[in-house]
Design a protein around this motif. Structure first.
Motif, PDB file in Angstrom:
ATOM      1  N   THR A 236       0.857  -1.122   0.175  1.00  9.39           N
ATOM      2  CA  THR A 236       0.079  -0.095  -0.071  1.00  9.39           C
ATOM      3  C   THR A 236       0.839   1.406   0.035  1.00  9.39           C
ATOM      4  N   GLU A 237       0.236   2.239   0.306  1.00 11.52           N
ATOM      5  CA  GLU A 237       1.024   3.610   0.212  1.00 11.52           C
ATOM      6  C   GLU A 237       0.765   4.312   1.447  1.00 11.52           C
ATOM      7  N   PRO A 238       1.598   5.231   1.881  1.00 10.92           N
ATOM      8  CA  PRO A 238       1.509   6.033   3.220  1.00 10.92           C
ATOM      9  C   PRO A 238       0.109   6.532   3.450  1.00 10.92           C
ATOM     10  N   ILE A 239      -0.399   7.296   2.352  1.00 15.39           N
ATOM     11  CA  ILE A 239      -1.749   7.890   2.616  1.00 15.39           C
ATOM     12  C   ILE A 239      -2.822   6.880   2.839  1.00 15.39           C
ATOM     13  N   ASN A 240      -2.634   5.763   2.372  1.00 13.65           N
ATOM     14  CA  ASN A 240      -3.793   4.709   2.675  1.00 13.65           C
ATOM     15  C   ASN A 240      -3.586   3.911   3.836  1.00 13.65           C
ATOM     16  N   PHE A 241      -2.303   3.704   4.137  1.00 13.88           N
ATOM     17  CA  PHE A 241      -1.970   2.875   5.566  1.00 13.88           C
ATOM     18  C   PHE A 241      -2.335   4.007   6.701  1.00 13.88           C
TER      19      PHE A 241
END
Length: 312
Positions: A236-241
């Motif tokens: 995933t990516e930081p914004i989603n996490f």
């Protein structure tokens, strides 16, 4: 993300998408499932999935001079179809990269909408690298299918619609690929009704967010084989996490052999042809992975349409 981005996205995309209804599972709901289950059938959405919401919001948020150069993305299938559809409706060129495991159904939709289709990469992240190269080579705005704010805000409009139609909803169940859908829905709902339980669902073979939560940081899932490739984002990516960590109450895993029979059950009992990703969310409730109680109002988001679970 700011509270205002979700109603702004809803207003921006209103004339381009369908407002999908909440459909009660009863009287077909198995008696073994306590509570009242409703489906949010984004399988009825334009272009075949919820991805149309984020696609239109992202494209319409671009400056005019950028948008005219066209759009590029990489996708498991649904976001590619949504971008292809949005580009056709807005008169823009589109280049779409899909994984080698994407379904013929998804590829046909993308080509049918007039986009240029490229089949590159066994996993989504490899397709994304190819998409970045295409955007650099040919120009056009590179749109991420789950880790850009306008995309997430567009998906979050589903949460607004659920609250508007069912203000007393108790639990919302959402399948997870990269995390854009559950990120947007969970944030839009929790900003307004913090007590609503948000449950994310992954398959056992590709537990991307489940593993990240357990580790306390983003991880990459290696060397897996899944029956639900549409949900197979290895990372995933930081914004989603960050959105998942802040807003998602539970993450549950569904065995690989469960989505297909649930997709068949959905077709026979509800008349909805759902992809295996949508069937994974439904399986989480119907097969008891999400614990519910009598009287609880539960909404399972059916993320997209497809025949991959029907053997067609």
């Amino acid at each position: 993300m700011d509270r205002s981005v979700y109603p702004e996205a809803a207003a921006r995309i209103r004339d381009h998408i369908r407002r999908t209804p909440l459909v009660p599972a009863a009287p077909t709901l198995p008696s073994s499932v306590p509570g009242t289950l409703f489906f949010k059938p984004e399988c009825l959405q334009v272009s075949g999935s919820f991805k149309a919401r984020g696609a239109f919001n992202a494209v319409l948020s671009l400056p005019d001079e950028v948008r005219r150069r066209g759009v590029v993305t990489a996708s498991g299938g649904n976001f590619g179809a949504a971008i292809a559809y949005a580009a056709r409706e807005l008169g823009l060129p589109a280049e779409i990269v899909v994984m080698t495991g994407s379904t013929p159904y998804a590829r046909a939709r993308i080509s049918g909408y007039g986009a240029t289709l490229h089949v590159i990469g066994e996993h989504w992240d490899l397709s994304w690298e190819a998409g970045k190269a295409l955007a650099a080579e040919r120009g056009g705005a590179l749109l991420h299918p789950f880790a850009q704010e306008p995309v997430i805000a567009g998906q979050g409009t589903i949460g607004l619609e659920i609250l508007e139609e069912m203000p007393d909803v108790d639990t919302v169940v959402v399948a997870i690929g990269g995390g854009g859908l559950i990120g947007g829905i969970s944030e839009a709902i929790k900003q307004r009704k913090p007590a609503v339980r948000i449950v994310g669902v992954e398959t056992e073979a590709c537990p991307t967010l489940h593993a990240a939560r357990a580790a306390g940081h983003i991880v990459k899932i290696e060397n897996f084989v899944t029956n639900v490739p549409i949900l197979a984002a290895r990372t995933t990516e930081p914004i989603n996490f960050d959105l998942v960590e802040r807003n998602v109450d539970e993450l549950v895993l569904v065995p690989e052999d469960e989505p297909k029979p649930v997709a068949e059950w959905m077709w026979k009992n509800t008349g909805l042809a759902v992809e295996l990703g949508a069937a994974t969310a439904a399986a989480a409730v119907l097969n008891g992975h999400v614990r519910t109680r009598p009287g609880e109002k539960v909404v399972a988001v059916l993320c997209g349409s497809g025949t991959d679970g029907l053997g067609l």
